[in-house]
Scaffold this motif. Structure first.
Motif, short mmCIF file in Angstrom:
data_model
loop_
_atom_site.label_atom_id
_atom_site.label_comp_id
_atom_site.label_asym_id
_atom_site.label_seq_id
_atom_site.Cartn_x
_atom_site.Cartn_y
_atom_site.Cartn_z
N CYS A 1 0.93 -1.13 -0.06
CA CYS A 1 0.03 -0.04 0.00
C CYS A 1 0.92 1.29 -0.11
N ILE A 2 2.08 1.13 0.53
CA ILE A 2 2.98 2.26 0.58
C ILE A 2 3.54 2.47 -0.78
N SER A 3 3.32 3.72 -1.40
CA SER A 3 3.66 3.83 -2.76
C SER A 3 5.27 3.69 -3.02
N GLU A 4 6.01 4.33 -2.06
CA GLU A 4 7.59 4.26 -2.06
C GLU A 4 8.04 2.66 -2.24
N LYS A 5 7.64 1.91 -1.01
CA LYS A 5 7.77 0.57 -1.16
C LYS A 5 7.58 -0.28 -2.39
N LYS A 6 6.09 0.36 -2.94
CA LYS A 6 5.56 -0.46 -4.05
C LYS A 6 6.59 -0.26 -5.18
N SER A 7 7.01 1.06 -5.39
CA SER A 7 7.94 1.57 -6.35
C SER A 7 9.33 0.82 -6.33
N GLN A 8 9.81 0.53 -5.09
CA GLN A 8 10.90 -0.26 -4.98
C GLN A 8 11.15 -1.58 -5.29
N LEU A 9 9.69 -2.06 -4.99
CA LEU A 9 9.71 -3.76 -5.18
C LEU A 9 9.39 -3.98 -6.85
N PHE A 10 8.87 -3.06 -7.46
CA PHE A 10 8.63 -3.18 -8.92
C PHE A 10 10.18 -3.07 -9.68
N LYS A 11 10.76 -2.08 -8.96
CA LYS A 11 12.02 -1.87 -9.62
C LYS A 11 12.96 -3.21 -9.42
N LYS A 12 12.80 -3.61 -8.27
CA LYS A 12 13.51 -5.16 -7.78
C LYS A 12 12.95 -6.07 -8.93
N ALA A 13 11.95 -6.16 -9.03
CA ALA A 13 11.23 -7.16 -10.02
C ALA A 13 11.77 -6.98 -11.21
N ALA A 14 11.70 -5.83 -11.68
CA ALA A 14 12.31 -5.54 -13.17
C ALA A 14 13.85 -5.94 -13.29
N HIS A 15 14.60 -5.76 -12.16
CA HIS A 15 15.89 -5.90 -12.06
C HIS A 15 16.27 -7.45 -12.30
N TRP A 16 15.39 -8.42 -11.50
CA TRP A 16 15.61 -9.75 -11.59
C TRP A 16 14.97 -10.35 -12.95
N TYR A 17 14.01 -9.82 -13.45
CA TYR A 17 13.58 -10.30 -14.77
C TYR A 17 14.43 -10.00 -15.56
N GLU A 18 15.15 -8.98 -15.74
CA GLU A 18 16.12 -8.72 -16.91
C GLU A 18 17.18 -9.71 -16.69
N ILE A 19 17.78 -9.83 -15.53
CA ILE A 19 18.91 -11.03 -15.39
C ILE A 19 18.29 -12.26 -15.93
N SER A 20 17.05 -12.45 -15.34
CA SER A 20 16.57 -13.86 -15.93
C SER A 20 16.47 -13.88 -17.54
N ALA A 21 16.14 -12.85 -18.02
CA ALA A 21 15.66 -12.65 -19.79
C ALA A 21 17.05 -12.99 -20.44
N GLN A 22 18.20 -12.20 -19.65
CA GLN A 22 19.55 -12.36 -20.23
C GLN A 22 20.04 -13.87 -20.30
N LEU A 23 19.53 -14.47 -19.31
CA LEU A 23 20.00 -15.93 -19.42
C LEU A 23 19.14 -16.92 -20.26
N GLY A 24 18.27 -16.12 -20.95
CA GLY A 24 17.36 -16.68 -22.06
C GLY A 24 15.98 -17.15 -21.48
N ASN A 25 15.59 -16.66 -20.70
CA ASN A 25 14.07 -16.81 -19.97
C ASN A 25 13.14 -16.20 -20.63
N GLY A 26 12.39 -16.89 -21.55
CA GLY A 26 11.08 -16.11 -22.38
C GLY A 26 10.07 -15.56 -21.37
N GLN A 27 9.82 -16.09 -20.27
CA GLN A 27 8.76 -15.72 -19.42
C GLN A 27 9.18 -14.35 -18.64
N ALA A 28 10.55 -14.18 -18.29
CA ALA A 28 10.81 -13.24 -17.61
C ALA A 28 10.85 -11.99 -18.69
N ALA A 29 11.27 -12.18 -19.96
CA ALA A 29 11.18 -10.86 -20.81
C ALA A 29 9.63 -10.73 -20.99
#
Length: 233
Positions: A48-76
């Motif tokens: 519910c806290i917007s700042e924490k929400k934003s941080q968590l979305f950025k974290k998700a994107a960071h790990w998705y990008e790592i996964s996509a770089q390793l060839g994971n199509g779902q992450a992309a």
């Protein structure tokens, strides 16, 4: 969005990723980083806290990008969703389309139909109905290989693809004669309705609007149903 793999998530928390091992992640083709990203994304959706929400979305994107770089199509594909729905700030359909293109190149059926949408609706790509139809066909081909028809999330994906194929064919895509076109569209709308209804019964409720569109399509094309002819897609 992919679910968190319980075999991996038991060793992970949103606050502590000390268990991450890049070598193991490479061997898993990005499954570990995908799971970390999915966990952060799900927590962001409930924050519910917007700042924490934003941080968590950025974290998700960071790990998705790592996964996509390793060839994971779902992450992309998941990154495409994040940019499409503005999880990282403003909506950016060009960036969403770029990630859908990457995901489709990695063999993800969701990415293929979402990329088809980009062409169909001129969102992040120039309008090209035939190009959209080709991506929907590829999505269908991949879904047949990868999806489990007993899994509600896969039912939602399959139903989404059938709905798009039906809409495209009804409006002129593909090599069909007039009555065959509408009979084929009916068959696909009916299949979409069945798959999306199965997804809803399985607890996947956020595809309800697509289910309504499938039912409307069935009603529009039902008079053209051909009980003697079954189309193979």
């Amino acid at each position: 969005m992919a679910d968190i793999d319980p075999r991996i998530s038991k060793n992970l928390t949103a606050q502590n990723d000390e268990y991450y091992n890049s070598i193991e992640d490479q061997h898993s083709k990005g499954a570990i980083s995908l799971t970390i990203g999915a966990k952060a994304y799900q927590e962001a959706m409930h924050e519910c806290i917007s700042e924490k929400k934003s941080q968590l979305f950025k974290k998700a994107a960071h790990w998705y990008e790592i996964s996509a770089q390793l060839g994971n199509g779902q992450a992309a594909t998941n990154l495409g969703y994040m940019y499409q729905f503005g999880r990282l700030g403003t909506k950016d359909m060009e960036e969403a389309a770029r990630w859908y293109e990457i995901g489709s190149g990695l063999g993800n059926e969701e990415a293929c139909y979402k990329l088809g949408d980009c062409y169909y609706y001129a969102s992040g790509k120039p309008h090209d109905a035939e190009q959209a139809y080709q991506w929907y066909c590829k999505a269908n081909y991949l879904a047949r290989k990868h999806c489990d028809y007993k899994n509600p999330e896969d039912n939602a994906v399959i139903g989404s693809i059938y709905l798009r194929l039906a809409t495209s064919i009804e409006h002129g895509a593909g090599d069909f004669e007039n009555e065959d076109r509408l009979a084929a569209a009916y068959q696909l709308y009916k299949s979409a309705e069945q798959q999306l209804r199965a997804a809803e019964y399985g607890g996947i409720t956020w595809y309800r609007k697509q289910l309504e569109k499938a039912r409307e399509g069935v009603q529009r094309t039902e008079q053209y149903r051909s009980p003697d002819e079954v189309f193979d897609f």
